[in-house]
Design a protein around this motif. Structure first.
Motif, PDB file in Angstrom:
ATOM      1  N   THR A 248      -2.689   8.212 -12.200  1.00 25.56           N
ATOM      2  CA  THR A 248      -2.647   7.891 -10.776  1.00 25.56           C
ATOM      3  C   THR A 248      -3.992   7.348 -10.305  1.00 25.56           C
ATOM      4  OG1 THR A 248      -1.021   9.649 -10.413  1.00 25.56           O
ATOM      5  CG2 THR A 248      -2.191   8.834  -8.477  1.00 25.56           C
ATOM      6  N   TYR A 249      -5.064   7.985 -10.735  1.00 20.82           N
ATOM      7  CA  TYR A 249      -6.414   7.543 -10.370  1.00 20.82           C
ATOM      8  C   TYR A 249      -6.663   6.122 -10.858  1.00 20.82           C
ATOM      9  CZ  TYR A 249     -11.555   7.365 -10.628  1.00 20.82           C
ATOM     10  OH  TYR A 249     -12.876   6.991 -10.505  1.00 20.82           O
TER      11      TYR A 249
ATOM     12  N   LEU B 165     -26.124   4.283 -20.929  1.00 18.36           N
ATOM     13  CA  LEU B 165     -25.088   5.305 -20.999  1.00 18.36           C
ATOM     14  C   LEU B 165     -24.385   5.370 -19.655  1.00 18.36           C
ATOM     15  CD1 LEU B 165     -23.658   7.740 -22.365  1.00 18.36           C
ATOM     16  CD2 LEU B 165     -25.489   9.185 -21.429  1.00 18.36           C
ATOM     17  N   ASP B 166     -23.062   5.170 -19.658  1.00 13.10           N
ATOM     18  CA  ASP B 166     -22.238   5.398 -18.476  1.00 13.10           C
ATOM     19  C   ASP B 166     -21.712   6.821 -18.597  1.00 13.10           C
ATOM     20  OD1 ASP B 166     -20.558   5.335 -16.314  1.00 13.10           O
ATOM     21  OD2 ASP B 166     -19.418   3.579 -16.947  1.00 13.10           O
ATOM     22  N   ALA B 167     -22.366   7.720 -17.899  1.00 13.65           N
ATOM     23  CA  ALA B 167     -22.117   9.157 -18.044  1.00 13.65           C
ATOM     24  C   ALA B 167     -21.025   9.608 -17.080  1.00 13.65           C
ATOM     25  CB  ALA B 167     -23.408   9.939 -17.805  1.00 13.65           C
ATOM     26  N   GLY B 168     -19.798   9.637 -17.588  1.00 11.28           N
ATOM     27  CA  GLY B 168     -18.632   9.942 -16.771  1.00 11.28           C
ATOM     28  C   GLY B 168     -17.963   8.648 -16.356  1.00 11.28           C
ATOM     29  N   CYS B 169     -17.473   7.892 -17.323  1.00 11.57           N
ATOM     30  CA  CYS B 169     -17.041   6.507 -17.099  1.00 11.57           C
ATOM     31  C   CYS B 169     -15.671   6.376 -16.458  1.00 11.57           C
ATOM     32  CB  CYS B 169     -17.066   5.737 -18.413  1.00 11.57           C
ATOM     33  SG  CYS B 169     -15.900   6.370 -19.667  1.00 11.57           S
ATOM     34  N   GLY B 170     -14.867   7.443 -16.451  1.00 14.71           N
ATOM     35  CA  GLY B 170     -13.518   7.330 -15.917  1.00 14.71           C
ATOM     36  C   GLY B 170     -12.717   6.283 -16.679  1.00 14.71           C
TER      37      GLY B 170
ATOM     38  N   VAL C 163     -19.039   7.716 -21.821  1.00 14.56           N
ATOM     39  CA  VAL C 163     -18.440   9.012 -22.126  1.00 14.56           C
ATOM     40  C   VAL C 163     -17.681   9.535 -20.913  1.00 14.56           C
ATOM     41  CG1 VAL C 163     -20.263   9.579 -23.780  1.00 14.56           C
ATOM     42  CG2 VAL C 163     -20.474  10.365 -21.422  1.00 14.56           C
ATOM     43  N   ASP C 164     -16.649  10.302 -21.189  1.00 10.34           N
ATOM     44  CA  ASP C 164     -15.930  10.996 -20.127  1.00 10.34           C
ATOM     45  C   ASP C 164     -15.317  12.264 -20.702  1.00 10.34           C
ATOM     46  OD1 ASP C 164     -14.995  10.110 -17.140  1.00 10.34           O
ATOM     47  OD2 ASP C 164     -13.568  11.509 -18.032  1.00 10.34           O
TER      48      ASP C 164
ATOM     49  N   MET D 169      -8.613   9.697 -19.672  1.00  8.13           N
ATOM     50  CA  MET D 169      -9.411   8.614 -19.088  1.00  8.13           C
ATOM     51  C   MET D 169      -9.972   7.698 -20.174  1.00  8.13           C
ATOM     52  SD  MET D 169      -9.633   8.487 -15.742  1.00  8.13           S
ATOM     53  CE  MET D 169      -9.632   9.488 -14.244  1.00  8.13           C
ATOM     54  N   ILE D 170     -10.450   8.289 -21.248  1.00 10.80           N
ATOM     55  CA  ILE D 170     -10.997   7.486 -22.353  1.00 10.80           C
ATOM     56  C   ILE D 170      -9.911   6.608 -22.969  1.00 10.80           C
ATOM     57  CG2 ILE D 170     -11.957   7.617 -24.682  1.00 10.80           C
ATOM     58  CD1 ILE D 170     -14.046   8.057 -22.554  1.00 10.80           C
ATOM     59  N   GLU D 171      -8.720   7.147 -23.129  1.00  8.64           N
ATOM     60  CA  GLU D 171      -7.606   6.353 -23.656  1.00  8.64           C
ATOM     61  C   GLU D 171      -7.325   5.147 -22.759  1.00  8.64           C
ATOM     62  OE1 GLU D 171      -4.249   8.916 -23.961  1.00  8.64           O
ATOM     63  OE2 GLU D 171      -5.154  10.214 -25.482  1.00  8.64           O
TER      64      GLU D 171
END
Length: 252
Positions: A20-21, A54-59, A77-78, A83-85
């Protein structure tokens, strides 16, 4: 409010909410990211070509893709596997992005002093152990590297906050309550799903990153530009109080 709940519960909820996000995110993310956060982050970052970021919490990865298209070498990273998928599916193979599953509280699979720059866009409020996050980001940065992070403004977005309205719906003023409460609380994000956020005071944030060794190099409370107001006139109300705050820290 659920003070004792930790990050694991937050991860489970984001996994459930990931589809949804992601549907609300396009090339520039969602509307708030396009209007407020992207211009601020990119201004603080400057020229990112050839940098290791580094994108720390990339969604779902939209900001990683923006950085990679500008020539940066991005590790993203997430803590949500879902979200990573989604991020991997949305990313062209010719972009220099290495997506990894990991919690920013402990990224032990990444080596010390690996990055020129770390960006964390609307993430730290989703993590229970924010002090550990600052220590990890400090460990991962090269000397003189920068850590730029955005969060909900803790002075105005609190566990109990929202518009005071007239009976006809006219907005009178923004109410703030429970500012000094520190811990978890729920926020509805559309439909029936409630994500978990972790509130702490501005004092706690500043003391935590100073204790980790960072110095404060920049601070922005984003507001709409004239260009964005012409495009999205309803954001005029955001001159009344800020929703976000963005920090630029330096590792000395």
């Amino acid at each position: 409010m659920k003070k004792s709940i930790g990050t694991e519960e937050a991860i489970e909820r984001w996994d459930r909410y990931a589809d949804t996000y992601s549907e609300s995110h396009a090339e520039q993310g969602d509307l708030h990211k396009e209007v407020f956060l992207n211009p601020t982050l990119l201004s603080l970052i400057g020229k990112e070509s050839d940098k290791k970021i580094l994108d720390a919490g990339c969604g779902e990865g939209y900001f990683s893709r923006i950085l990679a298209k500008s020539g940066a070498h991005v590790t993203a990273v997430d803590y949500s596997k879902k979200m990573i998928e989604i991020a991997r599916k949305r990313t062209s193979p010719n972009l220099s992005i290495d997506y990894r599953h990991g919690n920013c509280e402990d990224l032990n699979f990444l080596e010390n002093e690996s990055f020129d720059l770390i960006v964390s866009n609307m993430v730290i409020q989703d993590l229970a152990n924010y002090e550990k996050v600052f220590k990890e980001m400090y460990r991962l940065l090269l000397n003189n590297g920068s850590f730029i992070f955005s969060i909900l403004h803790p002075c105005f977005i609190t566990p109990v906050s929202g518009w005071e309205k007239k009976d006809d719906g006219e907005k009178l003023h923004w109410n703030v309550d429970q500012y000094f409460y520190e811990g978890a609380y729920e926020q509805r994000m559309g439909g029936q799903e409630k994500i978990l956020l972790f509130h702490r005071t501005l004092t706690s944030y500043v003391n935590a990153f100073l204790k980790a060794g960072f110095t404060l190099e920049g601070l922005v409370e984003p507001k709409p530009s004239e260009e964005m107001l012409n495009k999205y006139p309803t954001f005029e109300e955001d001159f009344r109080c800020p929703d976000f705050i963005v920090f630029k820290l330096k590792k000395r």
